[in-house]
Scaffold this motif. Structure first.
Motif, PDB file in Angstrom:
ATOM      1  N   TRP A   1      10.406  17.156  -9.769  1.00  0.00           N
ATOM      2  CA  TRP A   1      11.185  18.386  -9.958  1.00  0.00           C
ATOM      3  C   TRP A   1      12.641  18.202  -9.542  1.00  0.00           C
ATOM      4  O   TRP A   1      13.537  18.707 -10.195  1.00  0.00           O
ATOM      5  CB  TRP A   1      10.589  19.527  -9.128  1.00  0.00           C
ATOM      6  CG  TRP A   1       9.333  20.102  -9.704  1.00  0.00           C
ATOM      7  CD1 TRP A   1       8.704  19.719 -10.854  1.00  0.00           C
ATOM      8  CD2 TRP A   1       8.550  21.163  -9.156  1.00  0.00           C
ATOM      9  NE1 TRP A   1       7.572  20.457 -11.045  1.00  0.00           N
ATOM     10  CE2 TRP A   1       7.456  21.363 -10.028  1.00  0.00           C
ATOM     11  CE3 TRP A   1       8.654  21.958  -8.019  1.00  0.00           C
ATOM     12  CZ2 TRP A   1       6.472  22.321  -9.786  1.00  0.00           C
ATOM     13  CZ3 TRP A   1       7.686  22.918  -7.782  1.00  0.00           C
ATOM     14  CH2 TRP A   1       6.606  23.098  -8.673  1.00  0.00           C
ATOM     15  N   ILE A   2      12.846  17.501  -8.443  1.00  0.00           N
ATOM     16  CA  ILE A   2      14.239  17.343  -7.985  1.00  0.00           C
ATOM     17  C   ILE A   2      14.867  16.040  -8.504  1.00  0.00           C
ATOM     18  O   ILE A   2      16.010  15.738  -8.210  1.00  0.00           O
ATOM     19  CB  ILE A   2      14.349  17.422  -6.437  1.00  0.00           C
ATOM     20  CG1 ILE A   2      13.517  16.325  -5.762  1.00  0.00           C
ATOM     21  CG2 ILE A   2      13.952  18.794  -5.930  1.00  0.00           C
ATOM     22  CD1 ILE A   2      13.750  16.218  -4.269  1.00  0.00           C
ATOM     23  N   GLY A   3      14.100  15.255  -9.286  1.00  0.00           N
ATOM     24  CA  GLY A   3      14.645  14.042  -9.904  1.00  0.00           C
ATOM     25  C   GLY A   3      14.804  12.886  -8.943  1.00  0.00           C
ATOM     26  O   GLY A   3      15.707  12.060  -9.101  1.00  0.00           O
ATOM     27  N   CYS A   4      13.924  12.792  -7.940  1.00  0.00           N
ATOM     28  CA  CYS A   4      14.023  11.710  -6.951  1.00  0.00           C
ATOM     29  C   CYS A   4      12.908  10.688  -7.183  1.00  0.00           C
ATOM     30  O   CYS A   4      11.748  11.065  -7.353  1.00  0.00           O
ATOM     31  CB  CYS A   4      13.916  12.311  -5.546  1.00  0.00           C
ATOM     32  SG  CYS A   4      13.835  11.070  -4.242  1.00  0.00           S
ATOM     33  N   HIS A   5      13.273   9.386  -7.196  1.00  0.00           N
ATOM     34  CA  HIS A   5      12.308   8.297  -7.410  1.00  0.00           C
ATOM     35  C   HIS A   5      12.224   7.474  -6.133  1.00  0.00           C
ATOM     36  O   HIS A   5      13.021   6.550  -5.931  1.00  0.00           O
ATOM     37  CB  HIS A   5      12.749   7.408  -8.572  1.00  0.00           C
ATOM     38  CG  HIS A   5      12.977   8.162  -9.843  1.00  0.00           C
ATOM     39  ND1 HIS A   5      14.173   8.803 -10.121  1.00  0.00           N
ATOM     40  CD2 HIS A   5      12.167   8.409 -10.888  1.00  0.00           C
ATOM     41  CE1 HIS A   5      14.080   9.403 -11.286  1.00  0.00           C
ATOM     42  NE2 HIS A   5      12.872   9.182 -11.779  1.00  0.00           N
TER      43      HIS A   5
ATOM     44  N   ALA B   1       0.851  -1.207   0.000  1.00  0.00           N
ATOM     45  CA  ALA B   1       0.000   0.000   0.000  1.00  0.00           C
ATOM     46  C   ALA B   1       0.884   1.253   0.000  1.00  0.00           C
ATOM     47  O   ALA B   1       0.621   2.215  -0.740  1.00  0.00           O
ATOM     48  CB  ALA B   1      -0.915  -0.017   1.222  1.00  0.00           C
ATOM     49  N   MET B   2       1.924   1.224   0.811  1.00  0.00           N
ATOM     50  CA  MET B   2       2.830   2.385   0.858  1.00  0.00           C
ATOM     51  C   MET B   2       3.633   2.480  -0.441  1.00  0.00           C
ATOM     52  O   MET B   2       3.883   3.585  -0.947  1.00  0.00           O
ATOM     53  CB  MET B   2       3.765   2.223   2.063  1.00  0.00           C
ATOM     54  CG  MET B   2       4.537   3.477   2.375  1.00  0.00           C
ATOM     55  SD  MET B   2       3.417   4.857   2.716  1.00  0.00           S
ATOM     56  CE  MET B   2       4.344   6.191   1.986  1.00  0.00           C
ATOM     57  N   ALA B   3       4.020   1.314  -0.986  1.00  0.00           N
ATOM     58  CA  ALA B   3       4.779   1.315  -2.244  1.00  0.00           C
ATOM     59  C   ALA B   3       3.959   1.969  -3.362  1.00  0.00           C
ATOM     60  O   ALA B   3       4.504   2.705  -4.184  1.00  0.00           O
ATOM     61  CB  ALA B   3       5.164  -0.113  -2.613  1.00  0.00           C
ATOM     62  N   ARG B   4       2.639   1.719  -3.348  1.00  0.00           N
ATOM     63  CA  ARG B   4       1.775   2.349  -4.369  1.00  0.00           C
ATOM     64  C   ARG B   4       1.797   3.867  -4.213  1.00  0.00           C
ATOM     65  O   ARG B   4       1.813   4.598  -5.196  1.00  0.00           O
ATOM     66  CB  ARG B   4       0.346   1.806  -4.275  1.00  0.00           C
ATOM     67  CG  ARG B   4       0.166   0.475  -5.038  1.00  0.00           C
ATOM     68  CD  ARG B   4      -1.294   0.113  -5.219  1.00  0.00           C
ATOM     69  NE  ARG B   4      -1.992  -0.120  -3.963  1.00  0.00           N
ATOM     70  CZ  ARG B   4      -1.948  -1.262  -3.262  1.00  0.00           C
ATOM     71  NH1 ARG B   4      -1.250  -2.289  -3.718  1.00  0.00           N
ATOM     72  NH2 ARG B   4      -2.601  -1.397  -2.126  1.00  0.00           N
ATOM     73  N   LYS B   5       1.834   4.332  -2.992  1.00  0.00           N
ATOM     74  CA  LYS B   5       1.930   5.787  -2.768  1.00  0.00           C
ATOM     75  C   LYS B   5       3.272   6.318  -3.291  1.00  0.00           C
ATOM     76  O   LYS B   5       3.349   7.409  -3.841  1.00  0.00           O
ATOM     77  CB  LYS B   5       1.785   6.122  -1.277  1.00  0.00           C
ATOM     78  CG  LYS B   5       0.364   5.952  -0.798  1.00  0.00           C
ATOM     79  CD  LYS B   5       0.164   6.531   0.585  1.00  0.00           C
ATOM     80  CE  LYS B   5      -1.254   6.175   1.047  1.00  0.00           C
ATOM     81  NZ  LYS B   5      -1.409   6.037   2.456  1.00  0.00           N
ATOM     82  N   GLN B   6       4.314   5.504  -3.097  1.00  0.00           N
ATOM     83  CA  GLN B   6       5.633   5.941  -3.581  1.00  0.00           C
ATOM     84  C   GLN B   6       5.684   5.994  -5.108  1.00  0.00           C
ATOM     85  O   GLN B   6       6.521   6.692  -5.673  1.00  0.00           O
ATOM     86  CB  GLN B   6       6.720   4.988  -3.071  1.00  0.00           C
ATOM     87  CG  GLN B   6       6.943   5.075  -1.558  1.00  0.00           C
ATOM     88  CD  GLN B   6       7.921   4.020  -1.091  1.00  0.00           C
ATOM     89  OE1 GLN B   6       7.753   2.823  -1.396  1.00  0.00           O
ATOM     90  NE2 GLN B   6       8.933   4.423  -0.346  1.00  0.00           N
ATOM     91  N   ASP B   7       4.775   5.228  -5.776  1.00  0.00           N
ATOM     92  CA  ASP B   7       4.726   5.265  -7.245  1.00  0.00           C
ATOM     93  C   ASP B   7       4.174   6.591  -7.746  1.00  0.00           C
ATOM     94  O   ASP B   7       4.368   6.959  -8.902  1.00  0.00           O
ATOM     95  CB  ASP B   7       3.848   4.123  -7.780  1.00  0.00           C
ATOM     96  CG  ASP B   7       4.536   2.764  -7.632  1.00  0.00           C
ATOM     97  OD1 ASP B   7       5.784   2.736  -7.588  1.00  0.00           O
ATOM     98  OD2 ASP B   7       3.811   1.744  -7.566  1.00  0.00           O
ATOM     99  N   HIS B   8       3.447   7.295  -6.876  1.00  0.00           N
ATOM    100  CA  HIS B   8       2.834   8.565  -7.294  1.00  0.00           C
ATOM    101  C   HIS B   8       3.080   9.636  -6.238  1.00  0.00           C
ATOM    102  O   HIS B   8       2.142  10.117  -5.600  1.00  0.00           O
ATOM    103  CB  HIS B   8       1.321   8.369  -7.511  1.00  0.00           C
ATOM    104  CG  HIS B   8       1.028   7.281  -8.485  1.00  0.00           C
ATOM    105  ND1 HIS B   8       1.212   7.431  -9.845  1.00  0.00           N
ATOM    106  CD2 HIS B   8       0.623   5.998  -8.300  1.00  0.00           C
ATOM    107  CE1 HIS B   8       0.917   6.296 -10.453  1.00  0.00           C
ATOM    108  NE2 HIS B   8       0.560   5.402  -9.543  1.00  0.00           N
ATOM    109  N   PRO B   9       4.335   9.986  -6.024  1.00  0.00           N
ATOM    110  CA  PRO B   9       4.616  10.991  -4.987  1.00  0.00           C
ATOM    111  C   PRO B   9       4.219  12.388  -5.474  1.00  0.00           C
ATOM    112  O   PRO B   9       3.955  12.569  -6.666  1.00  0.00           O
ATOM    113  CB  PRO B   9       6.138  10.895  -4.821  1.00  0.00           C
ATOM    114  CG  PRO B   9       6.635  10.451  -6.153  1.00  0.00           C
ATOM    115  CD  PRO B   9       5.561   9.579  -6.736  1.00  0.00           C
ATOM    116  N   VAL B  10       4.203  13.341  -4.595  1.00  0.00           N
ATOM    117  CA  VAL B  10       3.845  14.711  -5.007  1.00  0.00           C
ATOM    118  C   VAL B  10       4.857  15.219  -6.034  1.00  0.00           C
ATOM    119  O   VAL B  10       6.001  14.743  -6.100  1.00  0.00           O
ATOM    120  CB  VAL B  10       3.784  15.674  -3.784  1.00  0.00           C
ATOM    121  CG1 VAL B  10       2.628  15.309  -2.870  1.00  0.00           C
ATOM    122  CG2 VAL B  10       5.096  15.697  -3.020  1.00  0.00           C
TER     123      VAL B  10
END
Ligand SMILES: C[S@@+](CC[C@H](N)C(=O)[O-])C[C@H]1O[C@@H](n2cnc3c(N)ncnc32)[C@H](O)[C@@H]1O
Length: 205
Positions: A156-160, A142-151
């Protein structure tokens, strides 16, 4: 433009995490460094104070001019430190140059993680070690799915924040020798899951 702003506020933004344990994690990990050492994506140089005397010479690689400016300032007065303008995917060094390679909070930012790890393996001598401290994909789906669509700020800063970096390290010619899961203290939830460990460059690949 956003990357320049990011570089300006990076130390201030990280100070809560550093004070709450991240700095100690850096020191503990870097105590393992020795010999000719390369750090990739060195940023503003937050690791610089933590390298032990066993490091005989240190190359700090950083592609972002605004980060590099701060890195140069922090490295001023340090002997045997060289700052190199390059990206992880094309390191300007011959094969098997280094005993130790270091990545901290960098593999989330490189353009191509597999290419970066292959290149790091290339410049490490067989038996050389990669020291890593990275924020990674959560083991909770569930948290990983949130990490797939971060703000939007993250792009902008190139962080995945959704990268499964431990799997990527294991895919490259590395054998993971130690790994510990933890949390980046005081980090936003999407960038909190952390791995800290070491991997040995194997003779294959
Ligand atoms: C979150 S910062 C971490 C900085 C530093 N490693 C630390 O522990 O504080 C990510 C760094 O990776 C750098 N970076 C981005 N793309 C890169 C690439 N392709 N190769 C190497 N470094 C890169 C950024 O410029 C930035 O300095």
């Amino acid at each position: 433009m956003f990357k320049a702003i990011y570089a300006t506020i990076y130390d201030q933004m990280s100070s809560g995490s550093e004070r709450s344990g991240l700095s100690k994690e850096r020191r503990k990990l870097l105590a393992e460094a020795h010999g000719a050492t390369i750090e990739i994506g060195a940023g503003t140089g937050l690791n610089l104070a933590h390298y032990p005397p066993a490091v005989t010479r240190l190359w700090l690689v950083e592609p972002e001019p605004s980060m590099r400016k701060r890195l140069l300032r922090r490295a001023d007065g340090h002997d045997d430190v060289e700052i190199v303008a390059a990206g992880a995917e094309a390191l300007p060094f011959p094969d098997a140059t280094f005993d130790t390679a270091v990545v901290t909070l960098t593999l989330c930012s490189v353009t191509d993680e597999d290419a970066a790890l292959a290149e790091i393996a290339r410049v490490l001598r067989p038996g050389g070690r990669l020291l890593f401290l990275e924020h990674v994909r959560d083991t909770d789906p569930a948290m990983a799915r949130k990490q797939d669509h971060p703000v939007f700020l993250y792009s902008w800063i190139g962080c995945h924040p959704n990268r499964d970096t431990l799997t990527a390290i294991s895919r490259a010619p590395f054998e993971v020798t130690t790994v510990r899961r933890g949390e980046v203290p005081k980090a936003p939830r999407v960038e909190r899951p952390m791995i800290v460990g070491t991997a040995t460059r194997s003779a294959r690949g």
